[in-house]
Design a protein around this motif. Sequence first.
Motif, PDB file in Angstrom:
ATOM      1  N   ASP A  48      -3.887 -70.378  64.884  1.00 63.07           N
ATOM      2  CA  ASP A  48      -4.223 -69.530  66.023  1.00 63.07           C
ATOM      3  C   ASP A  48      -4.991 -70.280  67.101  1.00 63.07           C
ATOM      4  O   ASP A  48      -5.213 -69.744  68.194  1.00 63.07           O
ATOM      5  CB  ASP A  48      -5.055 -68.331  65.563  1.00 63.07           C
ATOM      6  N   THR A  77      -9.452 -68.593  74.042  1.00 64.40           N
ATOM      7  CA  THR A  77      -8.121 -68.050  74.298  1.00 64.40           C
ATOM      8  C   THR A  77      -7.064 -69.100  74.019  1.00 64.40           C
ATOM      9  O   THR A  77      -7.296 -70.303  74.140  1.00 64.40           O
ATOM     10  CB  THR A  77      -7.981 -67.567  75.752  1.00 64.40           C
ATOM     11  N   ASN A  80      -1.287 -66.889  74.278  1.00 66.91           N
ATOM     12  CA  ASN A  80      -1.078 -65.438  74.277  1.00 66.91           C
ATOM     13  C   ASN A  80      -1.976 -64.728  73.267  1.00 66.91           C
ATOM     14  O   ASN A  80      -1.607 -63.701  72.714  1.00 66.91           O
ATOM     15  CB  ASN A  80       0.393 -65.114  73.975  1.00 66.91           C
ATOM     16  N   SER A  81      -3.148 -65.276  73.018  1.00 71.53           N
ATOM     17  CA  SER A  81      -4.013 -64.676  72.014  1.00 71.53           C
ATOM     18  C   SER A  81      -5.487 -64.877  72.362  1.00 71.53           C
ATOM     19  O   SER A  81      -5.849 -65.764  73.135  1.00 71.53           O
ATOM     20  CB  SER A  81      -3.724 -65.270  70.631  1.00 71.53           C
ATOM     21  N   VAL A  83      -9.106 -65.302  70.272  1.00 66.63           N
ATOM     22  CA  VAL A  83      -9.540 -65.685  68.936  1.00 66.63           C
ATOM     23  C   VAL A  83     -11.058 -65.794  68.903  1.00 66.63           C
ATOM     24  O   VAL A  83     -11.675 -66.331  69.832  1.00 66.63           O
ATOM     25  CB  VAL A  83      -8.915 -67.037  68.522  1.00 66.63           C
ATOM     26  N   LYS A 103      -8.007 -63.641  64.835  1.00 69.52           N
ATOM     27  CA  LYS A 103      -7.283 -63.321  66.068  1.00 69.52           C
ATOM     28  C   LYS A 103      -7.552 -61.852  66.389  1.00 69.52           C
ATOM     29  O   LYS A 103      -7.141 -60.961  65.654  1.00 69.52           O
ATOM     30  CB  LYS A 103      -5.777 -63.554  65.916  1.00 69.52           C
ATOM     31  N   ARG A 105      -6.823 -60.231  69.377  1.00 65.66           N
ATOM     32  CA  ARG A 105      -5.774 -59.603  70.185  1.00 65.66           C
ATOM     33  C   ARG A 105      -4.644 -60.599  70.425  1.00 65.66           C
ATOM     34  O   ARG A 105      -4.879 -61.799  70.603  1.00 65.66           O
ATOM     35  CB  ARG A 105      -6.296 -59.134  71.554  1.00 65.66           C
ATOM     36  N   THR A 106      -3.424 -60.081  70.446  1.00 60.94           N
ATOM     37  CA  THR A 106      -2.265 -60.811  70.953  1.00 60.94           C
ATOM     38  C   THR A 106      -1.836 -60.113  72.224  1.00 60.94           C
ATOM     39  O   THR A 106      -1.491 -58.931  72.198  1.00 60.94           O
ATOM     40  CB  THR A 106      -1.109 -60.819  69.938  1.00 60.94           C
ATOM     41  N   GLN A 108       0.162 -60.644  76.215  1.00 54.59           N
ATOM     42  CA  GLN A 108       0.964 -61.458  77.104  1.00 54.59           C
ATOM     43  C   GLN A 108       0.139 -61.904  78.293  1.00 54.59           C
ATOM     44  O   GLN A 108      -0.489 -61.104  78.969  1.00 54.59           O
ATOM     45  CB  GLN A 108       2.188 -60.679  77.599  1.00 54.59           C
ATOM     46  N   ARG A 109       0.123 -63.197  78.516  1.00 57.40           N
ATOM     47  CA  ARG A 109      -0.572 -63.714  79.679  1.00 57.40           C
ATOM     48  C   ARG A 109       0.411 -64.459  80.560  1.00 57.40           C
ATOM     49  O   ARG A 109       1.108 -65.359  80.107  1.00 57.40           O
ATOM     50  CB  ARG A 109      -1.697 -64.667  79.274  1.00 57.40           C
ATOM     51  N   SER A 158      -9.583 -57.902  64.531  1.00 61.67           N
ATOM     52  CA  SER A 158      -8.974 -57.060  65.556  1.00 61.67           C
ATOM     53  C   SER A 158      -9.502 -55.635  65.529  1.00 61.67           C
ATOM     54  O   SER A 158      -9.526 -54.947  66.552  1.00 61.67           O
ATOM     55  CB  SER A 158      -7.451 -57.062  65.407  1.00 61.67           C
TER      56      SER A 158
END
Length: 248
Positions: A48, A77, A80-81, A83, A103, A105-106, A108-109, A158
């Motif tokens: 991750d 970061t 796309n996550s 951590v 992790k 959050r997943t 989209q960036r 999470s």
Amino acid sequence: MGFAINDLNSDGNLDIVARTDSGVVIFVNKGIGFGNNMFDRILIQGPDLYMPSTNQATQSITLSDFDNNGKIDILVTGPNSVVILSNYSYGTSLGAVNFPIYKIRTMQRVNPVWKFFSGNITNDNLPDLIFHNYYDSSNDTIFYLKNTFGTTSFSLDSAAFTGPSFLKLFIHPQTTKICDLNSDGKMDVNTVFYSTLGLQNNISATSFSFSPISSITLANVKSFMPIGDLTGDGKIDWSQHGSSSYAL
């Protein structure tokens, strides 16, 4: 790719946290003064934390005690996550084994600059998170992640954060600062975007609730940040790099 400074092992010496494409490096300050051997180096790696070397995106490092255990945790970061390296060290001893990786959050960036900021917004001694993320071709959105550690989870995973919740649409936000601007005991959210400083007054001591935005127009913005009480009036003053200063 970036670095941040704080005392991670509570020995009174400032340590350095750096983000690399292979993980996170902690330079532990031994407190022996300046020199080539003043730091011990700890490398923390995991799937991750991997960052492709071809990814030129700016990475965010946020240091805060997210679980209120007296130790500074590390948020970083990825492409796309989001951590968190949870600091479970004991005394002043510090090693990679003391930092389990979660992790949280997943997401989209798309915007190459993905910035996170922490502050105790709901006065529960748990730092919450504000972050900028892509919205459309000309705007980003300010989002909020509420820290609910100890209620929804006893790990910084999470489940320990709720959201993200929408806060405000801004045009090209550059930086956000979380501080008590009006000395009412509640942390406010203040964001420099485009050519404006947006001030959002926290109107609730226990929930995420803000008054409509107040704006200050800025010229030639490079950076804008709180720098402390310069005038001795109990209010935080701000400095705009490259232009002028504002007392709020």
